[in-house]
Design an enzyme around this catalytic site. Structure first.
Site, mmCIF file in Angstrom:
data_model
loop_
_atom_site.group_PDB
_atom_site.id
_atom_site.type_symbol
_atom_site.label_atom_id
_atom_site.label_comp_id
_atom_site.label_asym_id
_atom_site.label_seq_id
_atom_site.Cartn_x
_atom_site.Cartn_y
_atom_site.Cartn_z
ATOM 1 N N GLU A 1 17.839 8.138 -16.010
ATOM 2 C CA GLU A 1 17.624 7.991 -14.577
ATOM 3 C C GLU A 1 18.906 7.720 -13.802
ATOM 4 O O GLU A 1 18.867 7.339 -12.635
ATOM 5 C CB GLU A 1 16.585 6.896 -14.327
ATOM 6 C CG GLU A 1 15.249 7.260 -14.962
ATOM 7 C CD GLU A 1 14.161 6.241 -14.724
ATOM 8 O OE1 GLU A 1 14.429 5.239 -14.032
ATOM 9 O OE2 GLU A 1 13.047 6.438 -15.222
ATOM 10 N N LYS B 1 2.506 7.047 -9.982
ATOM 11 C CA LYS B 1 3.135 8.232 -10.561
ATOM 12 C C LYS B 1 2.113 9.362 -10.534
ATOM 13 O O LYS B 1 1.073 9.283 -11.193
ATOM 14 C CB LYS B 1 3.590 7.958 -12.002
ATOM 15 C CG LYS B 1 4.720 6.942 -12.114
ATOM 16 C CD LYS B 1 5.025 6.647 -13.575
ATOM 17 C CE LYS B 1 6.237 5.732 -13.725
ATOM 18 N NZ LYS B 1 6.477 5.355 -15.140
#
Length: 430
Positions: A210, A340
């Site tokens: 990330e 999500k």
């Protein structure tokens, strides 16, 4: 969503593409009879909850180590498209429900959540394109003007990095900024100073999935100390201007009823007390997945002990699932949910989950996955739902920065109407 005369879906195309980790994922295009087109790409996770919707992979070891998605793509062409062609693109609920019914399983394992979600999002984008309005405006209406506080993952560990740090993410949150643009600048400056701090200590490393640095450190506490030093070096006040947040991802080190970290095993209460100690020592305002996904009774203890002081986010615990969220609400477990899209598999179900959270005074954090693409849907979703927080990685890697840049453009589009969430109490619980 806005009302509009029916515009039928005319064609759907799908293909196998690559995500930010070089693994296959699904891209879908939905074309309407008017010529409007929407395109969407779906992400995938590294640290995944057991109860997430099913991500369909080929399992053929001769292609991408079994990670191919040609079956999901074929399902779009041969099963999903025939089911929803000629349906009204503005009737998102009916389109999503039709795909859910066509799948016929509780976790979308027949068609694949990756196939269903790609078409779901592409349909919404096509509808927005038909109206010639931004996606956030189409989904949220005229009151969509709140820019989220970013959770910037600048130090990586756990499943997101190849190092010896137990906790998965150490994040900074610019809670004292006046605008999203200012918040982004503050974060970028701290990230640059963190690089300098790591270099001085000969700890500078590559970045994790990330975009955060992934150095080998002696403890989780050392990671927090590095963030404090970087914030100070950048000229900001920790706790007042920039707060800390963590994704513990504790399911990853939970075994036989114990939590194994810093080289030894600990009871749930010992781990809760450890987290409590960290919150007392550092300006931590949010902890995600503080306990394992099925450790419900101890989650209740954690919430009772820390929930009035900080935000306790359920990710693996809740997996964007309204049934699990309702259980948490009934038990008084956690006070925030990570959202999500691919955990639940359709836009409609995602919006329903956010609505359930809001009605029960749970905060929502809109989130990316570790395997991302250049798709920026979550930026629009954060603004559309007035969620107030977004988690989309560090300040490098273009698949992360793309979401930040999209939010900058939205803020510019909104002009004087734009409001930074932290200014109106929609940031992390503090």
């Amino acid at each position: 969503m806005l009302n509009k005369p029916e515009v039928p879906i005319e064609a759907i195309e799908a293909r196998e593409i690559l995500d930010s980790r070089g693994k296959p994922t699904v891209e879908a295009e939905v074309r309407l009879e008017t010529g409007a087109v929407g395109m969407a790409q779906v992400p995938s996770g590294a640290s995944t909850g057991t109860f997430e919707a099913h991500e369909l992979r080929d399992g053929d070891p001769s292609r991408y180590g079994g990670k191919g998605v040609t079956i999901a793509v074929r399902n779009i062409h041969e099963k999903i498209a025939p089911s929803i062609l000629d349906m009204d693109a503005f009737d998102q609920v009916s389109v999503d429900l039709k795909m859910i019914q066509r799948d016929g399983t509780p976790n979308k394992k027949e068609l694949g959540a990756n196939a269903i979600l790609a078409v779901s999002l592409a349909t919404a984008k096509a509808a927005a394109a038909e109206l010639d309005i931004p996606l956030y405006r189409y989904l949220g209406g005229p009151l969509s003007n709140v820019l989220p506080v970013p959770m910037m993952n600048v130090l990586n560990g756990g499943a997101h990095a190849d190092n010896n740090v137990d906790f998965q993410e150490f994040m900074i949150m610019p809670i004292g900024a006046d605008s999203f643009r200012e918040a982004l600048r503050w974060g970028a400056e701290v990230f640059a100073c963190l690089s300098s701090v790591l270099k001085e200590r000969k700890l500078l490393s590559g970045v994790g999935d990330e975009g955060g640095y992934a150095p080998n450190l002696g403890s989780n506490q050392e990671a927090l100390d590095l963030l404090m030093e970087a914030i100070d070096k950048a000229g900001y006040k920790a706790g007042e201007q920039i707060a800390l947040a963590m994704d513990v991802a504790s399911s990853e080190f939970y075994k036989d009823g114990q939590y194994i970290y810093d080289g030894s095993a600990h009871s749930p209460q010992e781990f809760i007390d450890y987290l409590d100690k960290l919150v007392s020592q550092y300006p931590i305002v949010s902890i995600e997945d503080g306990l394992a996904e099925e450790d419900w009774d101890n989650w209740k203890i954690l919430t009772d002990q820390l929930g009035s002081r900080i935000q306790l986010v359920g990710d693996d615990l809740l997996v964007t699932n309204p049934t699990r969220l309702q259980k948490a609400i009934d038990m008084g477990v956690a006070n925030s949910i990570l959202i999500k899209l691919n955990q639940i598999g359709t836009l409609t179900e995602t919006l329903e989950t956010i609505d359930l959270a809001t009605r029960n005074k749970y905060r929502s954090v809109i989130s990316h996955r570790s395997g991302e693409t250049e798709d920026t849907t979550i930026a629009d979703l954060a603004v559309a739902t007035r969620a107030g927080q977004i988690k989309t990685g560090s300040l490098c890697r273009s698949e992360r920065v793309a979401k930040y840049n999209r939010l900058l453009r939205i803020e510019d589009e909104l002009g004087d109407r734009a409001v930074y969430a932290a200014k109106i109490g929609l940031g992390p619980k503090a």
